[in-house]
Design an enzyme around this catalytic site. Structure first.
Site, PDB file in Angstrom:
ATOM      1  N   ASP A 119       6.847  -6.745  -2.074  1.00 18.21           N
ATOM      2  CA  ASP A 119       5.487  -7.274  -2.169  1.00 18.21           C
ATOM      3  C   ASP A 119       5.222  -7.629  -3.636  1.00 18.21           C
ATOM      4  OD1 ASP A 119       2.693  -7.170  -0.450  1.00 18.21           O
ATOM      5  OD2 ASP A 119       2.411  -6.994  -2.619  1.00 18.21           O
ATOM      6  N   GLU A 154     -10.958  -4.592  10.025  1.00 18.08           N
ATOM      7  CA  GLU A 154     -10.354  -3.587   9.140  1.00 18.08           C
ATOM      8  C   GLU A 154     -10.869  -3.780   7.708  1.00 18.08           C
ATOM      9  OE1 GLU A 154      -6.178  -4.080   8.251  1.00 18.08           O
ATOM     10  OE2 GLU A 154      -5.808  -1.942   8.517  1.00 18.08           O
ATOM     11  N   GLU A 205       4.525  -3.802  12.513  1.00 23.41           N
ATOM     12  CA  GLU A 205       3.650  -2.648  12.262  1.00 23.41           C
ATOM     13  C   GLU A 205       2.426  -3.209  11.575  1.00 23.41           C
ATOM     14  OE1 GLU A 205       4.574   0.323  13.232  1.00 23.41           O
ATOM     15  OE2 GLU A 205       6.699   0.008  13.608  1.00 23.41           O
ATOM     16  N   LEU A 206       1.286  -3.276  12.284  1.00 24.50           N
ATOM     17  CA  LEU A 206       0.151  -4.057  11.785  1.00 24.50           C
ATOM     18  C   LEU A 206      -1.081  -3.188  11.526  1.00 24.50           C
ATOM     19  CD1 LEU A 206       0.758  -7.052  14.237  1.00 24.50           C
ATOM     20  CD2 LEU A 206       1.746  -6.682  11.978  1.00 24.50           C
ATOM     21  N   LYS A 252      12.061  -8.190   1.203  1.00 27.14           N
ATOM     22  CA  LYS A 252      11.149  -8.947   0.351  1.00 27.14           C
ATOM     23  C   LYS A 252      10.152  -7.972  -0.256  1.00 27.14           C
ATOM     24  CE  LYS A 252       7.376 -10.958   1.199  1.00 27.14           C
ATOM     25  NZ  LYS A 252       6.732 -10.399  -0.012  1.00 27.14           N
ATOM     26  N   ASN A 288       0.806  -1.228   0.000  1.00 23.21           N
ATOM     27  CA  ASN A 288       0.000   0.000   0.000  1.00 23.21           C
ATOM     28  C   ASN A 288       0.840   1.280   0.000  1.00 23.21           C
ATOM     29  OD1 ASN A 288       0.729  -0.584   2.688  1.00 23.21           O
ATOM     30  ND2 ASN A 288      -0.943   0.638   3.480  1.00 23.21           N
ATOM     31  N   GLY A 305       2.514  -5.148   7.849  1.00 29.34           N
ATOM     32  CA  GLY A 305       1.459  -5.848   7.114  1.00 29.34           C
ATOM     33  C   GLY A 305       0.276  -6.108   8.026  1.00 29.34           C
ATOM     34  N   SER A 306      -0.474  -7.149   7.724  1.00 31.60           N
ATOM     35  CA  SER A 306      -1.704  -7.400   8.472  1.00 31.60           C
ATOM     36  C   SER A 306      -1.399  -8.041   9.835  1.00 31.60           C
ATOM     37  CB  SER A 306      -2.606  -8.335   7.664  1.00 31.60           C
ATOM     38  OG  SER A 306      -1.954  -9.572   7.492  1.00 31.60           O
TER      39      SER A 306
HETATM   40  P1  NAD Z   1      -0.059  -8.974   4.430  1.00 32.65           P
HETATM   41  O1  NAD Z   1       0.177  -9.274   5.854  1.00 32.65           O
HETATM   42  O2  NAD Z   1      -0.900  -9.887   3.629  1.00 32.65           O
HETATM   43  O3  NAD Z   1       1.339  -8.862   3.634  1.00 32.65           O
HETATM   44  C1  NAD Z   1       2.391  -8.050   4.100  1.00 32.65           C
HETATM   45  C2  NAD Z   1       3.699  -8.601   3.594  1.00 32.65           C
HETATM   46  O4  NAD Z   1       3.919  -9.891   4.171  1.00 32.65           O
HETATM   47  C3  NAD Z   1       3.725  -8.827   2.082  1.00 32.65           C
HETATM   48  O5  NAD Z   1       5.004  -8.476   1.596  1.00 32.65           O
HETATM   49  C4  NAD Z   1       3.472 -10.315   1.939  1.00 32.65           C
HETATM   50  O6  NAD Z   1       3.989 -10.838   0.746  1.00 32.65           O
HETATM   51  C5  NAD Z   1       4.207 -10.848   3.154  1.00 32.65           C
HETATM   52  N1  NAD Z   1       3.761 -12.157   3.625  1.00 32.65           N
HETATM   53  C6  NAD Z   1       2.627 -12.823   3.325  1.00 32.65           C
HETATM   54  N2  NAD Z   1       2.586 -13.979   4.000  1.00 32.65           N
HETATM   55  C7  NAD Z   1       3.700 -14.043   4.764  1.00 32.65           C
HETATM   56  C8  NAD Z   1       4.206 -14.981   5.698  1.00 32.65           C
HETATM   57  N3  NAD Z   1       3.558 -16.115   5.994  1.00 32.65           N
HETATM   58  N4  NAD Z   1       5.382 -14.706   6.310  1.00 32.65           N
HETATM   59  C9  NAD Z   1       6.044 -13.572   6.049  1.00 32.65           C
HETATM   60  N5  NAD Z   1       5.613 -12.645   5.170  1.00 32.65           N
HETATM   61  C10 NAD Z   1       4.450 -12.872   4.531  1.00 32.65           C
HETATM   62  O7  NAD Z   1      -0.633  -7.501   4.405  1.00 32.65           O
HETATM   63  P2  NAD Z   1      -1.293  -6.729   3.175  1.00 32.65           P
HETATM   64  O8  NAD Z   1      -2.719  -7.116   3.104  1.00 32.65           O
HETATM   65  O9  NAD Z   1      -0.478  -6.857   1.971  1.00 32.65           O
HETATM   66  O10 NAD Z   1      -1.168  -5.220   3.698  1.00 32.65           O
HETATM   67  C11 NAD Z   1      -2.202  -4.555   4.293  1.00 32.65           C
HETATM   68  C12 NAD Z   1      -2.137  -4.690   5.809  1.00 32.65           C
HETATM   69  O11 NAD Z   1      -0.951  -4.089   6.286  1.00 32.65           O
HETATM   70  C13 NAD Z   1      -3.274  -3.972   6.487  1.00 32.65           C
HETATM   71  O12 NAD Z   1      -3.729  -4.738   7.568  1.00 32.65           O
HETATM   72  C14 NAD Z   1      -2.631  -2.701   6.987  1.00 32.65           C
HETATM   73  O13 NAD Z   1      -3.276  -2.090   8.075  1.00 32.65           O
HETATM   74  C15 NAD Z   1      -1.260  -3.180   7.336  1.00 32.65           C
HETATM   75  N6  NAD Z   1      -0.295  -2.068   7.341  1.00 32.65           N
HETATM   76  C16 NAD Z   1       0.245  -1.666   8.529  1.00 32.65           C
HETATM   77  C17 NAD Z   1       1.101  -0.571   8.559  1.00 32.65           C
HETATM   78  C18 NAD Z   1       1.707  -0.052   9.852  1.00 32.65           C
HETATM   79  O14 NAD Z   1       2.666   0.691   9.787  1.00 32.65           O
HETATM   80  N7  NAD Z   1       1.161  -0.394  11.001  1.00 32.65           N
HETATM   81  C19 NAD Z   1       1.423   0.072   7.371  1.00 32.65           C
HETATM   82  C20 NAD Z   1       0.849  -0.383   6.188  1.00 32.65           C
HETATM   83  C21 NAD Z   1      -0.002  -1.453   6.181  1.00 32.65           C
END
Ligand code: NAD
Length: 522
Positions: A188, A391, A259-260, A186, A163, A237-238
């Site tokens: 995305d 979310e 950071e989730l 890594k 994002n 990520g999430s």
């Molecule tokens: P996601 O967790 O699906 O993916 C995040 C990253 O993790 C990607 O690069 C993905 O390829 C990788 N990934 C996927 N599976 C994995 C695993 N098993 N082990 C390690 N890495 C893995 O998140 P998303 O849907 O791509 O991003 C959106 C989410 O991120 C939302 O929940 C959002 O709130 C959160 N986010 C948080 C912040 C913050 O700073 N707190 C900032 C931006 C986004």
């Protein structure tokens, strides 16, 4: 020939593309290709790595780390400052890539760049003071000396989402590099080109080849391989994936920062300037089409001003221009992918089926683009609806009425996340007191979402299930180091001197304990 995205930037010739792809090192022949949100057609293929490639990348990074750490902080900072300048000079290229890969409005792409540049300058100029040695009072003055020093972790793994591919992909690795670590990132799968563009600029700025490795490919398998190979992991990520990363890192006893996600509230008090509050809500709810971790999804409004605020909000929402394509000219772009469109549409459909009212938007706009979705305002959202506390990560806000500060705090604290919150009020002193009662890593007063994160000297991160650890400020760089205590004795080992009775040594020590207590020295 299979169709490809028609929005490929003109400057991205095959030769330029090759100069980006070269930063992904693998012997495999396979590639990954994302779809551009502008036309749901392939952008440009990038080599696909295997978990073995991640291991090899980490080994190269590990071999390069001692020489990188041996450079002076100033030499490392000079690379980062040159990178900053290239980022600014060549911004049109990276803004094109961000728009092409994510679909966001160009202003929001530029805000990523602004924030990354600010982080780069801040740590290049102040990182040294965050890491400087600290003399500690030793147990025995004069003959002993104790210093706390900061040593790099080694190889830092950075896993970031699509994002904010420029800011989230690069802003954490800057302090990691400045602290003397090397990095494996890594990319995305949706946004590899933006990260590779940054890698190429970092090389131009003078970063040695193996100090920053980029791997691209499947998220779960490569992400887990990064956790298995690194000495510390910085994950964004999430919440669901963050939990997997934390569990895997725990098995290896390595540190992580997470950071989730969030379900961020904005409180409108009865004394608020309602036009400002409406503007702040629109900025924070619809920026990057709501695909921002700190964006607002819940607006908690004092009942007395509910109608007047809603009127102002709906006027500001209808003024938002939905559009797409490279360049400025619209405020809200499409969602980033079909998965995002399905999630957002699903949340709204579920809420409506269970009785929520759509006050604005609420529909996809395939006439504008395959993933375009209208900025949406909902009323009547209740606890049984998926979007109440789950979310949505889209341009959707739910309005809730409350009768005062206590109810507002209780509503804001619902759920288990706590990333960012906002309060609109004329009474900033009251807001500062209220902020302490809200479970949230950051609270903005009279600003929707940006003020706290733009203050890069202040720590930023989540409470509850929104994360562990902080980026920005002192914590944002110290997390990439271990504290090491170096204790020097000029007289040899501490303890009873040889040949003297232990009893007299103990008696002297006991007197010292009593004296120090009485004098209040320590
Ligand atoms: P996601 O967790 O699906 O993916 C995040 C990253 O993790 C990607 O690069 C993905 O390829 C990788 N990934 C996927 N599976 C994995 C695993 N098993 N082990 C390690 N890495 C893995 O998140 P998303 O849907 O791509 O991003 C959106 C989410 O991120 C939302 O929940 C959002 O709130 C959160 N986010 C948080 C912040 C913050 O700073 N707190 C900032 C931006 C986004």
């Amino acid at each position: 020939m299979s169709p490809v995205s028609a929005h490929r930037p003109a400057w991205l010739t095959d030769a330029r593309l090759a100069s980006l792809r070269r930063w992904v090192r693998t012997d495999r022949l396979g590639t990954i290709t994302a779809l551009s949100p502008f036309d749901a057609l392939p952008t440009a293929p990038v080599p696909e790595c295997s978990p073995d490639d991640v291991e090899a990348a980490a080994a190269r990074a590990r071999a390069a780390q001692p020489a990188w750490a041996a450079l002076s902080f100033e030499a490392r900072a000079a690379v980062i400052l040159r990178f900053h300048d290239l980022l600014v000079e060549r911004q049109d290229e990276v803004l094109d890539l961000i728009q092409w890969e994510v679909g966001k409005a160009r202003l929001h792409a530029w805000q990523e760049l602004l924030l990354l540049g600010t982080v780069a300058r801040h740590y290049a100029r102040h990182g040294r003071s965050y890491l400087k040695d600290r003399a500690v009072r030793p147990p025995v003055p004069v003959v002993t000396r104790v210093t706390e020093v900061r040593v790099p972790k080694g190889v830092v793994g950075v896993i970031s989402p699509w994002n904010y591919p420029l800011y989230l992909g690069v802003a954490d690795l800057i302090p990691a590099l400045l602290a003397g670590n090397t990095v494996v990132s890594k990319a995305d799968p949706q946004t590899p080109l933006t990260l590779l563009w940054a890698r190429a600029r970092m090389a131009e700025a003078g970063l040695p080849e193996d100090v920053w490795q980029v791997v691209a490919g499947d998220g779960p398998s490569l992400g887990e391989a990064v956790v298995d190979a690194a000495d510390y992991v910085c994950f964004t990520g999430s919440t669901a994936t963050g939990r997997i990363v934390a569990e895997r890192a725990a098995r290896r006893l390595i540190g992580v920062s997470l950071e989730l996600g969030g379900k961020n509230p904005l409180i409108v008090r009865a004394d608020a300037d309602l036009d400002l509050a409406a503007r702040g809500t629109v900025d924070a709810a619809f920026a990057n089409s709501g695909q921002m971790c700190i964006h607002i999804e819940r607006v908690i409004i004092h009942r007395k001003v509910y109608d007047a605020f809603t009127e102002a909000l709906l006027a500001a929402t209808s003024a938002q221009r939905l559009g797409q394509g490279l360049g400025f000219g619209y405020d809200v772009g499409p969602l980033a992918s079909r998965a995002q469109l399905e999630k957002v549409s699903g949340h709204v459909a579920d809420a409506v089926a269970k009785g929520a009212t759509v006050l604005a938007g609420g529909r996809a706009r395939p006439d504008i683009g395959p993933y375009a979705y209208q900025p949406t305002v909902l009323d009547g959202v209740t606890g049984d609806m998926d979007l109440c506390l789950g979310e949505t990560f889209g341009p959707v806000v739910a309005l809730h009425r409350v009768d005062g500060d206590d109810e507002a705090v209780a509503a804001a604290n619902l759920g288990r996340q706590g990333l960012s919150a906002s309060i609109f009020t004329a009474d900033t002193a009251a807001a500062q007191a209220l902020a302490r009662r809200i479970r949230s890593g950051a609270v903005n007063v009279n600003d929707g979402a940006g003020l706290a994160i733009a203050t890069v000297e202040a720590p930023m991160g989540g409470r509850g299930e929104s994360g562990l650890g902080r980026r920005h400020g002192a914590e944002g760089i110290r997390r990439f180091t271990d504290a090491q205590t170096v204790a020097v004795s000029r007289l040899g080992p501490l303890g009873p001197p040889p040949g003297r009775p232990v009893e007299s040594f103990v008696a002297l020590g006991t007197k010292q304990l009593k004296l120090l207590r009485r004098l209040g020295i320590r």
